[in-house]
Design a protein around this motif. Sequence first.
Motif, short mmCIF file in Angstrom:
data_model
loop_
_atom_site.label_atom_id
_atom_site.label_comp_id
_atom_site.label_asym_id
_atom_site.label_seq_id
_atom_site.Cartn_x
_atom_site.Cartn_y
_atom_site.Cartn_z
N THR A 17 48.83 35.05 30.96
CA THR A 17 48.04 36.15 31.47
C THR A 17 46.61 35.69 31.72
O THR A 17 46.19 34.65 31.23
CB THR A 17 48.02 37.32 30.47
OG1 THR A 17 47.40 36.88 29.24
CG2 THR A 17 49.43 37.82 30.16
N GLY A 18 45.86 36.49 32.47
CA GLY A 18 44.47 36.17 32.74
C GLY A 18 43.94 36.96 33.91
O GLY A 18 44.60 37.87 34.42
N GLU A 19 42.74 36.59 34.37
CA GLU A 19 42.10 37.40 35.41
C GLU A 19 41.24 36.53 36.33
O GLU A 19 40.93 35.38 36.02
CB GLU A 19 41.23 38.49 34.78
CG GLU A 19 40.04 37.96 34.02
CD GLU A 19 39.31 39.01 33.20
OE1 GLU A 19 39.80 40.15 33.10
OE2 GLU A 19 38.24 38.67 32.65
N SER A 20 40.87 37.10 37.47
CA SER A 20 39.93 36.52 38.42
C SER A 20 40.48 35.21 39.00
O SER A 20 41.59 35.18 39.52
CB SER A 20 38.56 36.34 37.76
OG SER A 20 37.58 36.06 38.71
N SER A 75 34.66 30.74 30.20
CA SER A 75 35.34 30.52 28.93
C SER A 75 36.24 31.69 28.58
O SER A 75 35.83 32.85 28.64
CB SER A 75 34.30 30.32 27.82
OG SER A 75 34.88 30.45 26.55
N SER A 76 37.45 31.37 28.15
CA SER A 76 38.36 32.41 27.67
C SER A 76 37.89 32.99 26.34
O SER A 76 38.25 34.12 26.00
CB SER A 76 39.78 31.84 27.51
OG SER A 76 40.31 31.48 28.77
N MET A 77 37.09 32.23 25.62
CA MET A 77 36.51 32.74 24.37
C MET A 77 35.35 33.68 24.67
O MET A 77 35.24 34.75 24.08
CB MET A 77 36.02 31.58 23.50
CG MET A 77 37.13 30.68 22.97
SD MET A 77 38.25 31.54 21.83
CE MET A 77 37.18 31.77 20.41
N LEU A 133 43.95 33.21 30.04
CA LEU A 133 43.09 32.29 30.77
C LEU A 133 42.04 33.08 31.56
O LEU A 133 42.39 34.00 32.29
CB LEU A 133 43.90 31.43 31.75
CG LEU A 133 45.01 30.56 31.17
CD1 LEU A 133 45.85 29.96 32.28
CD2 LEU A 133 44.42 29.46 30.29
N ASN A 134 40.77 32.71 31.40
CA ASN A 134 39.74 33.27 32.27
C ASN A 134 39.52 32.33 33.45
O ASN A 134 39.92 31.18 33.43
CB ASN A 134 38.45 33.48 31.50
CG ASN A 134 38.39 34.86 30.86
OD1 ASN A 134 38.68 35.03 29.69
ND2 ASN A 134 38.04 35.87 31.65
N LEU A 185 46.98 33.35 22.32
CA LEU A 185 46.47 31.98 22.45
C LEU A 185 45.44 31.95 23.56
O LEU A 185 45.74 32.27 24.71
CB LEU A 185 47.63 31.03 22.75
CG LEU A 185 47.29 29.55 22.96
CD1 LEU A 185 46.67 28.95 21.70
CD2 LEU A 185 48.55 28.77 23.36
N PHE A 186 44.20 31.59 23.23
CA PHE A 186 43.12 31.48 24.21
C PHE A 186 42.86 30.00 24.47
O PHE A 186 42.78 29.20 23.54
CB PHE A 186 41.84 32.15 23.69
CG PHE A 186 41.97 33.64 23.49
CD1 PHE A 186 41.57 34.52 24.48
CD2 PHE A 186 42.48 34.14 22.31
CE1 PHE A 186 41.69 35.89 24.31
CE2 PHE A 186 42.60 35.52 22.12
CZ PHE A 186 42.19 36.40 23.12
N LEU A 187 42.67 29.66 25.74
CA LEU A 187 42.44 28.27 26.12
C LEU A 187 41.22 28.18 27.03
O LEU A 187 41.13 28.90 28.03
CB LEU A 187 43.66 27.71 26.86
CG LEU A 187 43.53 26.29 27.42
CD1 LEU A 187 43.34 25.27 26.29
CD2 LEU A 187 44.74 25.92 28.28
N ASP A 188 40.28 27.29 26.67
CA ASP A 188 39.14 26.99 27.54
C ASP A 188 39.50 25.82 28.43
O ASP A 188 39.76 24.72 27.95
CB ASP A 188 37.90 26.63 26.70
CG ASP A 188 37.16 27.85 26.22
OD1 ASP A 188 37.41 28.95 26.73
OD2 ASP A 188 36.29 27.71 25.32
#
Length: 487
Positions: free
Chosen positions: A194-197, A105-107, A98-99, A141-144
């Motif tokens: 997982t993710g950032e910010s 966008s995670s993409m 996740l961004n 797995l990327f999710l917007d």
Amino acid sequence: MELRGELGSSRTWFWLVALLFAYASFTVKSVESTNQLKDEFVQRAADRVKWLPGQPASFTFRQYAGYVNVEGDIGRHLFYYLAESPKNCSGKPLVLWLNGGPGCSSMGNGWAEELGPFHITENGTGLVLNTKSWIRYANLLFLDSPTGVGYSYSDNPEENHSGGDARTAEDSYTFLIRWLERFPEYKTRDFYITGESYAGHYIPQLAALIHERNKDAELKINLKGIMVGNPSTDNYYDSIGAIDYWLSHAMISPKTHDDLHRACNFTDPNCCSQECNDKYYYANQVEIGGIDSYNVNSPSCPSADDGAPQKRRRLTQSSRSKNPFLRVVAGYDPCNSYGYNADIYFNRKDVQKALHANVSGEIPYKWMSCNTEISWTDQALSVLPLYEELIKAGYRIWIYSGDNDGVVPITGTLYAIESLNLPVTVPWYAWYTKTQVAGRCQFYEGITLITVRGAGHEVPLLQPSRFLSMFRYFLVGKELPGDPIYT
């Protein structure tokens, strides 16, 4: 005797009717369940991405992309992309990325710039394999999320311009439940978030919701742990940590450092005063100057191709918070072209068709890496109570930080973790990749804190090898390697 016989007959008929109703109900549910599985199977097949424009011929993994509707009445459609590990994917965990932003966008970020299977070539013309992608060790797995971000959208136009912590967590949870019905082989697979910010909010909030819902849910998500990078964690600690980081890196003067501490009351949810705002902008414009605060040691790009001054993303602001220290979006190295390439690539119609995104023109705006116009309706002041909850439940929690990030710096993250008063199980030490110091780490009872040397806000962008090494140790739950001379 006749009365007794009639009663017995009545009971018999009652139970026969009850059994018939039960059988009919079971049959209807079985048919509904079978039809649902059939629909999901058909949708899954439709989501298969056979080829992306410009994709190299050497790829050897399965990929899927499409939408999951998380709100039937309104129609909130969250976009996902799945890349399965090219080797032994059935034996590897599922990892959600996740961004943050919020609004990124995670993409456009995680997929295109950081840990996805590809990087986008110059001017969005094609793709090259990312040799440091996480797909080596996991299914990605990327999710917007939320709607209004990337390809995700709502049938209600207002929901494409507003969001909040609570709805984002609820929608992400619903997405996971419905996505697992489409991909049932992942129902029992080890699962990590997982993710950032600003995903420093999304991740513990979603993890806590999964933990709570798993107690009564028919489908229990097999959550094992979370890993967050350069995370927004606590308004107070994040803010004072930024000020202290700036001083420690000679970015501001001692006087400005003291003025900011005096003028800004970060314990107040309605922070900040006009004086605080003025001091903040003075610090950024005059003393910190024209650098990329997301990566304080990166070179500046003096001009764009047309000779015009390069726009500095660090100055991009929004009205999401009254605290100027929190009015930020995910940034990137100003000399890196990935973000520019992503804006071109993901707006291509052939790319959208291949990804099964915006096929009928449902999205009434151009795709963008970060939507800075989303208004944020609810925002937790701190996620530290959620960490306490998750620690108590026994989940694996790793928090990492690029040590060159001046926006959500290691100091604030360290202050926040220290405030939990957790016992230290492995004291601070330098960890290595081969013979090089990759960063430092400290293991607490329940949380692992890691720095990544030479990285900014988006760690895998500048330190992909160190990032990949750290991820591998996270998945197996082992300590990061120390100095090879002494170990």
